[in-house]
Scaffold this active site. Sequence first.
Site, PDB file in Angstrom:
ATOM      1  N   GLU A 154      -2.133  -9.294  -0.412  1.00 30.45           N
ATOM      2  CA  GLU A 154      -3.552  -9.391  -0.077  1.00 30.45           C
ATOM      3  C   GLU A 154      -4.416  -9.313  -1.344  1.00 30.45           C
ATOM      4  O   GLU A 154      -5.428 -10.007  -1.464  1.00 30.45           O
ATOM      5  CB  GLU A 154      -3.933  -8.290   0.908  1.00 30.45           C
ATOM      6  CG  GLU A 154      -3.332  -8.537   2.294  1.00 30.45           C
ATOM      7  CD  GLU A 154      -3.540  -7.378   3.250  1.00 30.45           C
ATOM      8  OE1 GLU A 154      -4.101  -7.600   4.336  1.00 30.45           O
ATOM      9  OE2 GLU A 154      -3.140  -6.247   2.915  1.00 30.45           O
ATOM     10  N   ALA A 178       0.852  -1.188   0.000  1.00 30.88           N
ATOM     11  CA  ALA A 178       0.000   0.000   0.000  1.00 30.88           C
ATOM     12  C   ALA A 178       0.890   1.240   0.000  1.00 30.88           C
ATOM     13  O   ALA A 178       2.092   1.167   0.261  1.00 30.88           O
ATOM     14  CB  ALA A 178      -0.907  -0.009   1.227  1.00 30.88           C
ATOM     15  N   GLY A 215      -0.348  -5.097   1.005  1.00 31.14           N
ATOM     16  CA  GLY A 215      -1.587  -5.029   0.234  1.00 31.14           C
ATOM     17  C   GLY A 215      -1.487  -5.707  -1.113  1.00 31.14           C
ATOM     18  O   GLY A 215      -2.499  -6.156  -1.666  1.00 31.14           O
ATOM     19  N   GLU A 263       3.678  -5.848   7.487  1.00 26.95           N
ATOM     20  CA  GLU A 263       3.044  -4.730   8.190  1.00 26.95           C
ATOM     21  C   GLU A 263       3.531  -4.539   9.624  1.00 26.95           C
ATOM     22  O   GLU A 263       3.592  -3.408  10.113  1.00 26.95           O
ATOM     23  CB  GLU A 263       1.515  -4.922   8.190  1.00 26.95           C
ATOM     24  CG  GLU A 263       0.850  -4.640   6.853  1.00 26.95           C
ATOM     25  CD  GLU A 263       0.822  -5.847   5.927  1.00 26.95           C
ATOM     26  OE1 GLU A 263       0.088  -5.800   4.924  1.00 26.95           O
ATOM     27  OE2 GLU A 263       1.534  -6.839   6.206  1.00 26.95           O
TER      28      GLU A 263
END
Length: 260
Positions: free
Chosen positions: A115, A66, A112, A135
């Site tokens: 994911e 992200a 992300g 993360e």
Amino acid sequence: MEFQNLLIANKERIQYITINRESKLNALNKDTLAELHTAFAEAFQNPDVGGIIITGAGPKAFVAGADISEFAALDVEGGAQLSRKGHTEVFDLIANGNKPVIAAVNGFALGGGLELAMACHIRIASDNAKMGLPEVTLGLMPGYGGTQRLTQLVGKGKAMEMILTADMITAADALQYGLVTHVTTPEELLIKVEEILNKILTRAPLALAAAIRCINAAYTDGVNGYETEITEFGKSFGTKDFKEGVAAFMEKRKAEFKGE
């Protein structure tokens, strides 16, 4: 719609969605997530699209994570809203889509990005791929379904290890753990993905959508997957595709499915 962060290309019944932020290693900022929502919603509704391949531009990354710069000003409520919006509008949208979605994972798929790949129905990686959920090195934890989907795919123990250590794994490791189903060279990655998706697209579209719903039901709290299967199996008997499939079988010919 004209996208700023995505490239959309159609190849017969396959739609390619390429995240086109190569200079940022295809990181997922808010604008890119919004465009992904629009692109997938349109693809799922487009009768000319049978299946979707998602990948990242360039040789270095599928999606490297992200856009962390957008996180700095968020408080508790803002963080929760960011996560919920991502779940609803992108990751769950893909996972519950009515058409098969395959992630072609080239290079880094982190945070992300991993994911996003895990929300897809199938993942195929090039042998230069590196995957992980880092993360916790930022004082965060996965917020776009990573704790749930990684556990479903690789099991609790390996998911715990990957998330708590934040270590990256290789494509070979990912294949061993069941996170991806095939590993190829970078040059052969899209060839392999197209081969698998084209095989899928010879099958009955309504049956494919029903199978996706049933498989997802196995991992949905409060839903009896067996009952979902019984219901979807029964519905299949009311489709023209079922009649065509049986007729083709009896006549020893290739079925011509219409998605009806």
